[in-house]
Design a protein around this motif. Structure first.
Motif, PDB file in Angstrom:
ATOM      1  N   MET A 129       0.838  -1.191   0.000  1.00 23.71           N
ATOM      2  CA  MET A 129       0.000   0.000   0.000  1.00 23.71           C
ATOM      3  C   MET A 129       0.878   1.248   0.000  1.00 23.71           C
ATOM      4  N   ASN A 130       0.428   2.245  -0.716  1.00 22.15           N
ATOM      5  CA  ASN A 130       1.098   3.534  -0.775  1.00 22.15           C
ATOM      6  C   ASN A 130       0.190   4.596  -0.181  1.00 22.15           C
ATOM      7  N   GLU A 131       0.772   5.711   0.230  1.00 24.65           N
ATOM      8  CA  GLU A 131      -0.008   6.849   0.723  1.00 24.65           C
ATOM      9  C   GLU A 131      -0.110   7.894  -0.366  1.00 24.65           C
ATOM     10  N   TYR A 132      -1.314   8.426  -0.532  1.00 20.48           N
ATOM     11  CA  TYR A 132      -1.566   9.458  -1.536  1.00 20.48           C
ATOM     12  C   TYR A 132      -2.292  10.621  -0.871  1.00 20.48           C
ATOM     13  N   LYS A 133      -1.883  11.831  -1.218  1.00 17.88           N
ATOM     14  CA  LYS A 133      -2.625  13.015  -0.792  1.00 17.88           C
ATOM     15  C   LYS A 133      -3.615  13.334  -1.895  1.00 17.88           C
ATOM     16  N   VAL A 134      -4.868  13.515  -1.510  1.00 18.04           N
ATOM     17  CA  VAL A 134      -5.940  13.750  -2.464  1.00 18.04           C
ATOM     18  C   VAL A 134      -6.580  15.098  -2.153  1.00 18.04           C
ATOM     19  N   VAL A 135      -6.703  15.933  -3.185  1.00 24.31           N
ATOM     20  CA  VAL A 135      -7.371  17.220  -3.041  1.00 24.31           C
ATOM     21  C   VAL A 135      -8.401  17.329  -4.159  1.00 24.31           C
ATOM     22  N   VAL A 136      -9.650  17.567  -3.776  1.00 23.32           N
ATOM     23  CA  VAL A 136     -10.740  17.745  -4.739  1.00 23.32           C
ATOM     24  C   VAL A 136     -11.235  19.177  -4.592  1.00 23.32           C
TER      25      VAL A 136
ATOM     26  N   MET B  59      -4.890   9.167   1.775  1.00 27.04           N
ATOM     27  CA  MET B  59      -5.505   7.852   1.636  1.00 27.04           C
ATOM     28  C   MET B  59      -4.425   6.814   1.383  1.00 27.04           C
ATOM     29  N   GLN B  60      -4.684   5.598   1.820  1.00 27.77           N
ATOM     30  CA  GLN B  60      -3.812   4.484   1.488  1.00 27.77           C
ATOM     31  C   GLN B  60      -4.476   3.667   0.398  1.00 27.77           C
ATOM     32  N   ALA B  61      -3.703   3.333  -0.632  1.00 29.29           N
ATOM     33  CA  ALA B  61      -4.244   2.593  -1.769  1.00 29.29           C
ATOM     34  C   ALA B  61      -3.104   1.925  -2.523  1.00 29.29           C
ATOM     35  N   GLU B  62      -3.461   1.011  -3.405  1.00 29.57           N
ATOM     36  CA  GLU B  62      -2.472   0.321  -4.232  1.00 29.57           C
ATOM     37  C   GLU B  62      -1.875   1.254  -5.281  1.00 29.57           C
TER      38      GLU B  62
ATOM     39  N   ASP C  23     -11.586  19.754 -10.250  1.00 23.60           N
ATOM     40  CA  ASP C  23     -10.206  19.325 -10.221  1.00 23.60           C
ATOM     41  C   ASP C  23     -10.004  18.245  -9.159  1.00 23.60           C
ATOM     42  N   ILE C  24      -9.328  17.175  -9.538  1.00 22.12           N
ATOM     43  CA  ILE C  24      -8.902  16.148  -8.592  1.00 22.12           C
ATOM     44  C   ILE C  24      -7.398  16.005  -8.727  1.00 22.12           C
ATOM     45  N   ARG C  25      -6.683  16.183  -7.624  1.00 21.29           N
ATOM     46  CA  ARG C  25      -5.229  16.023  -7.638  1.00 21.29           C
ATOM     47  C   ARG C  25      -4.856  14.887  -6.697  1.00 21.29           C
ATOM     48  N   ILE C  26      -4.111  13.942  -7.229  1.00 22.82           N
ATOM     49  CA  ILE C  26      -3.650  12.799  -6.459  1.00 22.82           C
ATOM     50  C   ILE C  26      -2.127  12.777  -6.541  1.00 22.82           C
ATOM     51  N   THR C  27      -1.460  12.929  -5.393  1.00 21.21           N
ATOM     52  CA  THR C  27      -0.016  12.915  -5.366  1.00 21.21           C
ATOM     53  C   THR C  27       0.465  11.883  -4.362  1.00 21.21           C
ATOM     54  N   GLU C  28       1.519  11.164  -4.737  1.00 20.79           N
ATOM     55  CA  GLU C  28       2.061  10.142  -3.857  1.00 20.79           C
ATOM     56  C   GLU C  28       2.889  10.825  -2.771  1.00 20.79           C
ATOM     57  N   LYS C  29       2.690  10.373  -1.530  1.00 16.89           N
ATOM     58  CA  LYS C  29       3.449  10.932  -0.409  1.00 16.89           C
ATOM     59  C   LYS C  29       4.727  10.191  -0.208  1.00 16.89           C
TER      60      LYS C  29
END
Length: 51
Positions: A1-8, A20-23, A45-51
């Motif tokens: 699992m990886n951590e991602y920062k999500v901003v909508v 969020m944690q996700a594959e 806008d949806i931004r998904i960046t890996e932490k």
């Protein structure tokens, strides 16, 4: 699992900002669409960046 920062956003308004944690990014997007809080809201806008 990886951590991602999500901003909508809708324009300049931030509707959701969380970590969020996700594959992968597709898993994050799927989880976002399942969340009922986004079903009835417009967003630009949806931004998904890996932490």
């Amino acid at each position: 699992m990886n951590e991602y920062k999500v901003v909508v956003k809708n324009g300049r308004d931030v509707l959701l900002s969380e970590v969020m944690q996700a594959e992968d990014e597709r898993d994050v997007l799927g989880n976002l669409l399942i969340k009922s809080e986004l079903f009835n809201q417009a967003f630009t806008d949806i931004r998904i960046t890996e932490k």
